[in-house]
Design an enzyme around this catalytic site. Structure first.
Site, mmCIF file in Angstrom:
data_model
loop_
_atom_site.group_PDB
_atom_site.id
_atom_site.type_symbol
_atom_site.label_atom_id
_atom_site.label_comp_id
_atom_site.label_asym_id
_atom_site.label_seq_id
_atom_site.Cartn_x
_atom_site.Cartn_y
_atom_site.Cartn_z
ATOM 1 N N PRO A 7 0.847 -1.196 0.000
ATOM 2 C CG PRO A 7 0.077 -0.960 2.198
ATOM 3 C CD PRO A 7 0.874 -1.864 1.304
ATOM 4 C CG MET A 8 3.690 2.208 -1.822
ATOM 5 S SD MET A 8 4.954 2.113 -3.120
ATOM 6 C CE MET A 8 4.122 1.035 -4.304
ATOM 7 C CB ALA A 9 -0.037 7.608 0.600
ATOM 8 C CD GLN A 61 -0.266 -0.071 5.440
ATOM 9 O OE1 GLN A 61 -0.060 1.053 5.012
ATOM 10 N NE2 GLN A 61 0.696 -0.989 5.559
ATOM 11 C CB CYS A 91 3.846 5.396 7.518
ATOM 12 S SG CYS A 91 3.983 6.972 6.634
ATOM 13 C CG HIS A 158 10.897 -1.219 5.440
ATOM 14 N ND1 HIS A 158 10.325 -0.530 4.402
ATOM 15 C CD2 HIS A 158 12.201 -0.831 5.441
ATOM 16 C CE1 HIS A 158 11.231 0.236 3.806
ATOM 17 N NE2 HIS A 158 12.374 0.058 4.439
ATOM 18 C CB SER A 214 7.078 -0.752 -1.427
ATOM 19 O OG SER A 214 8.421 -0.937 -1.005
#
Length: 325
Positions: A7-9, A61, A91, A158, A214
Site C-alpha cells: 500500500p503506497m499513498a 491498510q 510509515c 521493513h 513497494s
C-alpha cells in the site's frame, strides 16, 4: 514465494492497481487509509482510496494512533468487504508519526495489543507491517510474538528504522534473524527490493513466506513477473520493451482519466513518467544488473522528451507525444 504489492499513498490507487494486476501479483493493497477519515466516512477515502473491483485479491491498510479509531476502522473495512486488513506500523513520515500513527505505534505495544484483542474474532485476516526501530524502540521481536499470539495473517518487516526514512539501506540481517524465530504465521520481507537478482540475494538466507514490493514497482510493474521467474527458474523470460512501456503508460493514463477525469489524469500520470522510462535513457543502468530485464534500447534525448510531456497540460496532446516517442 508469495509476491504482494505494498500500500503506497498517492501511488497504488485504483488506476495503477489495474496495471499491476496485469503482472499477476499474488495480492495487492490499496493506498493506506486514515482511520479518522474512514470513521467519518470521508468521501475521498470511501469512494476513491477504497475503490476496488475484486476484494478477494485486494486488501487495504489502515493507519492511526487512537485505539478506538483503529478498531472501529477495521470493522468498517470488513463491512466494506475487505478480507485482508493490514495495520500500518511502518510509515516514517513525520506528519503521520506526530499523531502516534505509522512507525510511532512501535512504541505503543499496549495499544496495538488492545486493537488485536478487540478485533480477534473479526471475519477478516489482520496483519502487521512494521519497521525495525523508532526512537528508543529497537525490539521488533515483541511484535512477531504478538502476531503469533493472535494468530495473525502475516507480519511484514521493513529492515529500516523510522529515522532512516528511505535513505541508506534496509537491514536484511535483522529481517533474516526475525524470519528464523519460532512462529505460526506467515512472514514477509520488505525494503530495497528493486532488482530480481538483488532480491534473490537478499532473501536467500531468510525464512520467508513472501515479499512485499513497494517503491520498486513504481513505473516498473515488470518487476513482479521478473522476480517470480528468477526465483522460480533462475532466469527471466519477461523483458520490458520500449514499445510495451509506451502501451502500458497510455493504458495507465486512460485508467486515470476514466476514474478521475481528464484534469487529474494529465497531472497524476506525471509522477510515473520518469520511473516508467528512465531505464531507456540511463545507458549504464541496463549494464548494472547481473541479469537482463530491459531490452537494449537507448535514447539519449529521451529524458528531455519526457520532461516536455510532463509539462503538457492538454490530454490529447500528451497522448500524441507519448505515442511519438
Amino acid at each position: 514465494m508469495k509476491i504482494y504489492t505494498a500500500p503506497m499513498a498517492g501511488i497504488t490507487d485504483y488506476s495503477f492497481r489495474k496495471i499491476l494486476k496485469k503482472f499477476e501479483p499474488d495480492f495487492l493493497f490499496t493506498e493506506m487509509v486514515n482511520a479518522n477519515l474512514l470513521n467519518r466516512e470521508d468521501g475521498t477515502t470511501v469512494n476513491e482510496l477504497l475503490k476496488c473491483d475484486e476484494k478477494e485479491k485486494t486488501g487495504t491498510q489502515i493507519f492511526g494512533g487512537d485505539r478506538n479509531e483503529l478498531v472501529s476502522g477495521i470493522f468498517k473495512l470488513k463491512d466494506f468487504g475487505f478480507r485482508k486488513i493490514n495495520i500500518n506500523m511502518g510509515c516514517p513520515q513525520p506528519k503521520i508519526t506526530k499523531n502516534g500513527a505509522g512507525s510511532a505505534l512501535l512504541e505503543n505495544f499496549e495499544l496495538v495489543e488492545e486493537v488485536l484483542l478487540e478485533t480477534k474474532d473479526i471475519e477478516a485476516d489482520i496483519s502487521l507491517k512494521i519497521r525495525v526501530g523508532y526512537r528508543e524502540f529497537q525490539n521488533p521481536e515483541i511484535f512477531l510474538k504478538l502476531a503469533n499470539k493472535y494468530n495473525l495473517d502475516f507480519i511484514c518487516v521493513h529492515g529500516r528504522t523510522q529515522e532512516q526514512m528511505y535513505s541508506g539501506t534496509a537491514n536484511w540481517e535483522i529481517v533474516e534473524r526475525l524470519s528464523k524465530m519460532p512462529r505460526n504465521i506467515e512472514f514477509f520481507g520488505n525494503g530495497d527490493l528493486f532488482d530480481p537478482f538483488e532480491i534473490k540475494q537478499k532473501i536467500s538466507f531468510c525464512n520467508l513466506d513472501g515479499i512485499i514490493l513497494s517503491r520498486g514497482i513504481i513505473g516498473n510493474p515488470w518487476l513482479i513477473l521478473q522476480t517470480r521467474e528468477f526465483l522460480k527458474f533462475g532466469k527471466i523470460n519477461t523483458i520490458q520493451t520500449f514499445d510495451e512501456t509506451k502501451s502500458i503508460v497510455l493504458e495507465h493514463l486512460e485508467n486515470i482519466e476514466e476514474n478521475k477525469g481528464k484534469i487529474k489524469a494529465v497531472l497524476e500520470i506525471n509522477k510515473f513518467l520518469r520511473p516508467y522510462f528512465k531505464k531507456f535513457w540511463e545507458k549504464n543502468l541496463n549494464k548494472n544488473s547481473e541479469i537482463v530485464t530491459v531490452e537494449d534500447f537507448y535514447d539519449e534525448n529521451l529524458k528531455g522528451k519526457i520532461d516536455k510531456i510532463i509539462l503538457e497540460k492538454e490530454i490529447l496532446e500528451k497522448i500524441k507525444m507519448i505515442k511519438q516517442l
